[in-house]
Structure formats: structure tokens, C-alpha cells
Design an enzyme around this catalytic site. Sequence first.
Site, PDB file in Angstrom:
ATOM      1  CG  ASP A  82       2.719  -1.281  -2.770  1.00  0.00           C
ATOM      2  OD1 ASP A  82       1.902  -0.360  -2.598  1.00  0.00           O
ATOM      3  OD2 ASP A  82       2.848  -2.227  -1.976  1.00  0.00           O
ATOM      4  CE  LYS A 141      -2.178   1.883   3.890  1.00  0.00           C
ATOM      5  NZ  LYS A 141      -2.464   1.375   5.242  1.00  0.00           N
ATOM      6  CG  PHE A 157       3.873  -3.555   4.674  1.00  0.00           C
ATOM      7  CD1 PHE A 157       3.971  -4.575   5.611  1.00  0.00           C
ATOM      8  CD2 PHE A 157       2.614  -3.073   4.342  1.00  0.00           C
ATOM      9  CE1 PHE A 157       2.832  -5.108   6.209  1.00  0.00           C
ATOM     10  CE2 PHE A 157       1.474  -3.597   4.939  1.00  0.00           C
ATOM     11  CZ  PHE A 157       1.584  -4.616   5.869  1.00  0.00           C
TER      12      PHE A 157
END
Length: 396
Positions: free
Chosen positions: A223, A252, A138
Site C-alpha cells: 500500500d 494521494k 490504515f
Amino acid sequence: MTTAEIKEMATEYIINTYGDRSLAFVKGEGPYLWDADGKKYLDFLGGLAVNGLGHCHPKVVAAIREQAGKLLHTSNLYYIQPQAELAKLLIDNSDMDQSFFCNSGAEANEAAIKLARKYAKDSGRTDAYEIITMENSFHGRTMATITATAQTKYHVGFEPMLEGFKYVPFDDLEATEAAISEKTCAILVEPIQSEGGVNIPTDGYLQGLRDLCDTHNLLLIFDEVQTAMGRLGTFFGYQGYGVVPDVITMAKALGSGVPIGAMLAKRHIAESFVPGTHAATFGGNPLVTAAAATTVRTILEENLAVNAVKMGNYLAGGLMELKGKYPIKEVRGKGLLCGLVMEVDAKPLAAKCIENGLVTICTNDYILRFLPPLNINAGHVEEAVNIVEKSMSEIF
């Protein structure tokens, strides 16, 4: 306003891209949330790994208040002091050399995709533009990053996907090597696949990717949107595996809730971005970088990566104790990225946990995923495990 009143207003005026929701949180403190009707919850989802310091950490709140009274925005046409300070903090605590700031993890991955292509061109590999990504990955919701995301469910309705991505199974070096061609410029991978099911790489996999990139003159992009900032037990997730990528993306937990993302790169690669090649109007503005710099300092000063390992092991152990009594297949994860893998559909369990005051989420139908704040203590873990057990006993 009550939850019902908030829901009515949101349903009328906001495009429904998140489905039917039952809660509206209006207050947070530490690992706890309160909804609009006054009910208290233990938050073990952490805003999807965003609230690494919990809610309303006093140091972050103070930094935001102070900066808001000074300067909110000027644009990147000018130097920004807290942005420069944040960049130094991130570089000093990584193996990278330079940074680019944006507003989200998807934007950070977009920057990395562009940089990989530009670096290939600048290196004389004019036909190299393809990036290999992993099944169940993702990487974001933009057109480039959903194309990079090797999950068909995110592609439906948005076809055709963009050209330039190849998919291979996660944790499969042989398949990755077979996918490399003269058109390949990079490999993009999450050290641990979080949204894809808390998938942990076997020993040697990430080093194997590093070796493939070195052999074939490719960039290795990690990532770390969810795995950076101490969650896996080291400030960056890659540091726990001893494998250094060429480019890192993060977001995040970087800003404790303010919208910020970052891409870090080795200097010789970063130099492919020159004035006019990439930009972000709001990227790294004074407010968000002041919040992020304070967040980073707090994680480092309070040794929260160490606490993530300690509390992560305690959480995994507590959940494993339930295995004999309920349909639990396994518990997997690293640090405070934890997945409780069920033998049955886990969605009813996630709903029951929320009903009983524990915020968590179901991933890939069978996995209950936990992303709590890094500064939780043993009491919080015990409270969470007790709610999980209570919820299981009411279902099974």
C-alpha cells in the site's frame, strides 16, 4: 464569504464526519495557503500527502485547463489517451507491468484485495482468500478496507467486519509466518505506516515478507497510497528498500488534488482481471489522468525525490535540535514523511502550530506528522521549525 459564514453553511448542510473545524482555505500557491479571512499559512500537511507539488503548480493547472477544454469524460468503454500515457509513465518507472485506475486510495486497495482473491482462485487455490495485514495499518474507509485496517477504533459501530483478514504486529516476521495458513492468499503492508504513527520497518523486514510470500505462494501487496510519488526519496517507496512487491496501490499525490487512485501489478497477476471482474465509472477519466501525467512528469523532471531526501534530513535535523529544550522523544521518518514524537499529548501542539500559521496534524495522540510538498526549500523548512519552536515555547 468569511470563515464563519462558510462554517455556518457547512454545518447546516453537510454530514459532520470530520468534527469541528476552525479553518476554511480559499487559496493556495506553492507551500502556502490562505484562509477565507486572509490569513497566510505554511502547509506542511499537504492535503494529507496529496499536494506533492504544492498548491496550484502552474504545469498541473495548465494541463487541467487544456484538458477541460477538450474532453472531461467518456467512460472506460473507450480508450482514453491521457490514461494510456499515464499508465506508461507509471509502468516505465516501476517494476510492474499493468495498471488499473480508480478514484482513491481506498478504491485502489479494494482492487488489490479483489485481485489477490481472484488470482488465488485462478491459480487453483480455491480455499485461499485470507489477507494478512498489520496492526496500526490504515488502508481506507470502505467496508473491506476498514476491515483490512487493523485498528479497532475504525471498526466500532460497523461490526461485523468482513471475513478474510488476519492481523499481526507490524515489523514482526515471526508473527506473520505463524499467521499463514492454507487459506492465506496475500500479505498487505505499508512500507512505512504513516497514519499509524510514522512507523519505520527494521532492516530486513520487507525482504522477510517477500521471502515468506515466495515460500508460501502468496502475493505481496504494498500500500503506497502515501509513500509513492517520491515522498520517501525514490519514486516508489519500495525502490528504497530493494524489495519488489507483486502489486502496488497508490493515490494521494498522484493527481495533485484531483481524485485518482491506481493499482499496478505484475502481468501474470493482472491477467486475473478480465472484462466484467472489476470497473470504475470515473476511474482514470481524461481530466484526472491529464493532471496525473503532468504531476508524474514534473516529479521526475525536477528530481523531487532527491529533494525529498535533502529537505527531509534538514527538517529532521532542525526538529532534533529542539529535543533538549522540550518534551520530545524522537524524530522519525524517511524523506518528507516525518514524525515528531512527543512525550506528552501532541494535540495541543498541533492546534498551536496552526494558530501560529503552520498546518500539520497530530497522529496517534503523541506524534506531530509532517507531509509537506516535495518541492519545498531550506527557507520553508526553517520557517516551519521556527513555528514549531514558537508553539512549543507558548505551551511548555
